[in-house]
Write a protein that holds these residues in place. Structure first.
Motif, PDB file in Angstrom:
ATOM      1  N   PRO A  79       0.820  -1.222   0.000  1.00 30.50           N
ATOM      2  CA  PRO A  79       0.000   0.000   0.000  1.00 30.50           C
ATOM      3  C   PRO A  79       0.848   1.264   0.000  1.00 30.50           C
ATOM      4  CG  PRO A  79       0.046  -0.965   2.188  1.00 30.50           C
ATOM      5  CD  PRO A  79       0.772  -1.918   1.286  1.00 30.50           C
ATOM      6  N   ALA A  80       0.258   2.329  -0.488  1.00 28.19           N
ATOM      7  CA  ALA A  80       0.832   3.670  -0.385  1.00 28.19           C
ATOM      8  C   ALA A  80       0.280   4.250   0.910  1.00 28.19           C
ATOM      9  CB  ALA A  80       0.416   4.513  -1.577  1.00 28.19           C
ATOM     10  N   PHE A  81       1.174   4.676   1.801  1.00 23.06           N
ATOM     11  CA  PHE A  81       0.756   5.229   3.089  1.00 23.06           C
ATOM     12  C   PHE A  81       0.701   6.744   3.025  1.00 23.06           C
ATOM     13  CE2 PHE A  81       2.051   1.071   4.573  1.00 23.06           C
ATOM     14  CZ  PHE A  81       1.135   0.809   5.571  1.00 23.06           C
ATOM     15  N   PHE A  82      -0.185   7.319   3.842  1.00 22.47           N
ATOM     16  CA  PHE A  82      -0.349   8.763   3.928  1.00 22.47           C
ATOM     17  C   PHE A  82      -0.304   9.158   5.395  1.00 22.47           C
ATOM     18  CE2 PHE A  82      -2.164   7.266   0.068  1.00 22.47           C
ATOM     19  CZ  PHE A  82      -1.781   8.209  -0.880  1.00 22.47           C
ATOM     20  N   CYS A  83       0.484  10.198   5.703  1.00 18.48           N
ATOM     21  CA  CYS A  83       0.643  10.617   7.102  1.00 18.48           C
ATOM     22  C   CYS A  83      -0.561  11.402   7.596  1.00 18.48           C
ATOM     23  CB  CYS A  83       1.928  11.417   7.283  1.00 18.48           C
ATOM     24  SG  CYS A  83       2.022  12.934   6.320  1.00 18.48           S
ATOM     25  N   ASP A  84      -1.492  11.700   6.704  1.00 20.35           N
ATOM     26  CA  ASP A  84      -2.644  12.511   7.072  1.00 20.35           C
ATOM     27  C   ASP A  84      -3.847  12.088   6.229  1.00 20.35           C
ATOM     28  OD1 ASP A  84      -3.127  15.359   8.531  1.00 20.35           O
ATOM     29  OD2 ASP A  84      -4.350  15.169   6.729  1.00 20.35           O
ATOM     30  N   THR A  85      -5.027  12.077   6.834  1.00 17.45           N
ATOM     31  CA  THR A  85      -6.228  11.655   6.112  1.00 17.45           C
ATOM     32  C   THR A  85      -6.641  12.645   5.026  1.00 17.45           C
ATOM     33  OG1 THR A  85      -7.532  12.610   7.906  1.00 17.45           O
ATOM     34  CG2 THR A  85      -7.132  10.234   7.979  1.00 17.45           C
ATOM     35  N   VAL A  86      -6.289  13.912   5.179  1.00 18.28           N
ATOM     36  CA  VAL A  86      -6.590  14.886   4.123  1.00 18.28           C
ATOM     37  C   VAL A  86      -5.842  14.492   2.853  1.00 18.28           C
ATOM     38  CG1 VAL A  86      -6.379  17.304   3.421  1.00 18.28           C
ATOM     39  CG2 VAL A  86      -7.113  16.756   5.732  1.00 18.28           C
ATOM     40  N   GLU A  87      -4.585  14.066   2.993  1.00 19.69           N
ATOM     41  CA  GLU A  87      -3.806  13.638   1.830  1.00 19.69           C
ATOM     42  C   GLU A  87      -4.428  12.412   1.168  1.00 19.69           C
ATOM     43  OE1 GLU A  87       0.684  15.013   3.133  1.00 19.69           O
ATOM     44  OE2 GLU A  87       0.057  12.950   3.557  1.00 19.69           O
ATOM     45  N   LEU A  88      -4.849  11.453   1.977  1.00 19.57           N
ATOM     46  CA  LEU A  88      -5.452  10.239   1.425  1.00 19.57           C
ATOM     47  C   LEU A  88      -6.732  10.561   0.663  1.00 19.57           C
ATOM     48  CD1 LEU A  88      -5.801   6.751   2.342  1.00 19.57           C
ATOM     49  CD2 LEU A  88      -7.933   7.989   2.600  1.00 19.57           C
ATOM     50  N   VAL A  89      -7.641  11.311   1.292  1.00 20.77           N
ATOM     51  CA  VAL A  89      -8.929  11.614   0.651  1.00 20.77           C
ATOM     52  C   VAL A  89      -8.705  12.487  -0.582  1.00 20.77           C
ATOM     53  CG1 VAL A  89     -11.191  12.685   0.950  1.00 20.77           C
ATOM     54  CG2 VAL A  89     -10.222  11.295   2.789  1.00 20.77           C
ATOM     55  N   SER A  90      -7.777  13.417  -0.517  1.00 18.12           N
ATOM     56  CA  SER A  90      -7.456  14.236  -1.681  1.00 18.12           C
ATOM     57  C   SER A  90      -6.989  13.364  -2.845  1.00 18.12           C
ATOM     58  CB  SER A  90      -6.368  15.257  -1.322  1.00 18.12           C
ATOM     59  OG  SER A  90      -5.977  15.979  -2.463  1.00 18.12           O
ATOM     60  N   THR A  91      -6.155  12.395  -2.552  1.00 19.37           N
ATOM     61  CA  THR A  91      -5.663  11.484  -3.592  1.00 19.37           C
ATOM     62  C   THR A  91      -6.814  10.694  -4.205  1.00 19.37           C
ATOM     63  OG1 THR A  91      -3.495  11.310  -2.533  1.00 19.37           O
ATOM     64  CG2 THR A  91      -4.097   9.547  -4.056  1.00 19.37           C
ATOM     65  N   LEU A  92      -7.719  10.205  -3.374  1.00 16.11           N
ATOM     66  CA  LEU A  92      -8.858   9.422  -3.888  1.00 16.11           C
ATOM     67  C   LEU A  92      -9.807  10.261  -4.731  1.00 16.11           C
ATOM     68  CD1 LEU A  92      -9.772   7.252  -0.775  1.00 16.11           C
ATOM     69  CD2 LEU A  92      -8.733   6.461  -2.918  1.00 16.11           C
ATOM     70  N   LEU A  93      -9.967  11.553  -4.394  1.00 18.74           N
ATOM     71  CA  LEU A  93     -10.951  12.397  -5.078  1.00 18.74           C
ATOM     72  C   LEU A  93     -10.401  13.190  -6.259  1.00 18.74           C
ATOM     73  CD1 LEU A  93     -12.963  13.843  -2.045  1.00 18.74           C
ATOM     74  CD2 LEU A  93     -13.493  11.854  -3.469  1.00 18.74           C
ATOM     75  N   ARG A  94      -9.089  13.210  -6.420  1.00 17.06           N
ATOM     76  CA  ARG A  94      -8.510  13.988  -7.530  1.00 17.06           C
ATOM     77  C   ARG A  94      -8.971  13.425  -8.869  1.00 17.06           C
ATOM     78  NH1 ARG A  94      -2.644  13.842  -5.452  1.00 17.06           N
ATOM     79  NH2 ARG A  94      -2.651  12.148  -6.934  1.00 17.06           N
ATOM     80  N   PRO A  95      -9.402  14.288  -9.775  1.00 14.50           N
ATOM     81  CA  PRO A  95      -9.861  13.792 -11.075  1.00 14.50           C
ATOM     82  C   PRO A  95      -8.750  13.122 -11.883  1.00 14.50           C
ATOM     83  CG  PRO A  95      -9.926  16.197 -10.994  1.00 14.50           C
ATOM     84  CD  PRO A  95      -9.544  15.722  -9.638  1.00 14.50           C
ATOM     85  N   GLU A  96      -7.508  13.504 -11.657  1.00 15.64           N
ATOM     86  CA  GLU A  96      -6.405  12.888 -12.402  1.00 15.64           C
ATOM     87  C   GLU A  96      -5.990  11.532 -11.830  1.00 15.64           C
ATOM     88  OE1 GLU A  96      -4.451  15.730  -9.446  1.00 15.64           O
ATOM     89  OE2 GLU A  96      -6.219  15.740 -10.686  1.00 15.64           O
ATOM     90  N   GLN A  97      -6.567  11.128 -10.706  1.00 15.38           N
ATOM     91  CA  GLN A  97      -6.261   9.835 -10.095  1.00 15.38           C
ATOM     92  C   GLN A  97      -6.968   8.753 -10.898  1.00 15.38           C
ATOM     93  OE1 GLN A  97      -4.918   7.196  -8.749  1.00 15.38           O
ATOM     94  NE2 GLN A  97      -6.883   6.460  -8.073  1.00 15.38           N
ATOM     95  N   VAL A  98      -6.225   8.065 -11.748  1.00 15.79           N
ATOM     96  CA  VAL A  98      -6.830   7.068 -12.626  1.00 15.79           C
ATOM     97  C   VAL A  98      -6.376   5.643 -12.325  1.00 15.79           C
ATOM     98  CG1 VAL A  98      -7.232   8.685 -14.527  1.00 15.79           C
ATOM     99  CG2 VAL A  98      -5.072   7.436 -14.406  1.00 15.79           C
TER     100      VAL A  98
END
Length: 175
Positions: A68-87
Motif C-alpha cells: 500500500p501507499a501510506f499517507f501521514c494525514d487523512t486529508v492527503e489520502l482523501v485528496s488522492t482518492l478524489l482527484r480527477p487525475e487519479q486514474v
C-alpha cells in the motif's frame, strides 16, 4: 501392493497440492487488506515518517501495487482518492478508527475509508495541521465533534475543495 503405493503416493501429492493452493489464496487475501505501520513507514507524498506524528493515517492499495501507499494525514489520502487525475485502479483504501486508536500515537484499527465518518474542522491536528478525524461509528464521530469541534461527514459528502492540499502554501505570506 505396488498399486496401493501408487494410489497412496497420488493421494499424498494431491493433498499437498490442495494445501499449497489453499495457502496461496490465504496469502493473496491477506495482501489485499490493510498493512500495519512500521517504524520506518514513510508517507507517499512527502516522505514523513508516519510513526513520528499524531492523528489518523491512511493507506491505499492500488491494483497494480503489491504494497500500500501510506499517507501521514487523512486529508492527503482523501485528496488522492478524489482527484480527477487519479486514474490508477484502487483495490482498497483504509483510515484509522479514532474511536479506538490513540490520537497521539495511532496504531492499527484500520477501517474502509469509504465507509468511515469524517470530522472536518476540529481543533485536533494531525501531522500536517488541521486534519479529518476518522471513525467507524457515527456516534463516535458525533462525540468527537462535540468535544473538539467540527462537522461530521460521510465519505460521499466530502468534495475535492474540502481536501485541497494547496491551501497552506497559497495563504502563507512568508513563502
Amino acid at each position: 501392493m505396488n498399486l496401493n503405493r501408487r494410489r497412496f503416493g497420488c493421494a499424498l501429492c494431491g493433498a499437498a497440492l490442495f494445501a499449497l493452493a489453499g495457502c496461496g489464496r490465504q496469502e493473496a487475501a491477506g495482501a489485499s487488506g490493510p498493512a500495519e505501520i512500521a517504524q520506518g513507514t514513510a508517507c507517499e507524498l512527502d516522505g514523513m515518517l508516519l510513526a513520528d506524528y499524531p492523528g489518523p493515517k491512511g493507506q491505499i492499495l492500488f491494483a497494480d501495487a503489491r504494497e500500500p501507499a501510506f499517507f501521514c494525514d487523512t486529508v492527503e489520502l482523501v485528496s488522492t482518492l478524489l482527484r480527477p487525475e487519479q486514474v490508477r485502479p484502487v483495490k482498497g483504501a483504509w483510515v484509522q478508527d479514532m474511536g479506538r486508536a490513540d490520537w497521539a500515537q495511532p496504531r492499527g484499527h484500520w477501517i474502509d475509508a469509504k465507509a468511515a465518518f469524517y470530522v472536518r474542522g476540529s481543533k485536533k491536528h494531525g501531522s500536517m495541521g488541521p486534519t479529518l478525524g476518522t471513525f467507524a461509528q457515527r456516534a463516535d464521530a458525533d462525540r468527537f465533534a462535540v468535544e473538539h469541534g467540527g462537522k461530521v461527514h460521510a465519505f460521499a459528502e466530502i468534495t475535492p475543495e474540502m481536501v485541497d492540499l494547496t491551501g497552506g502554501a497559497l495563504h502563507d505570506s512568508r513563502m
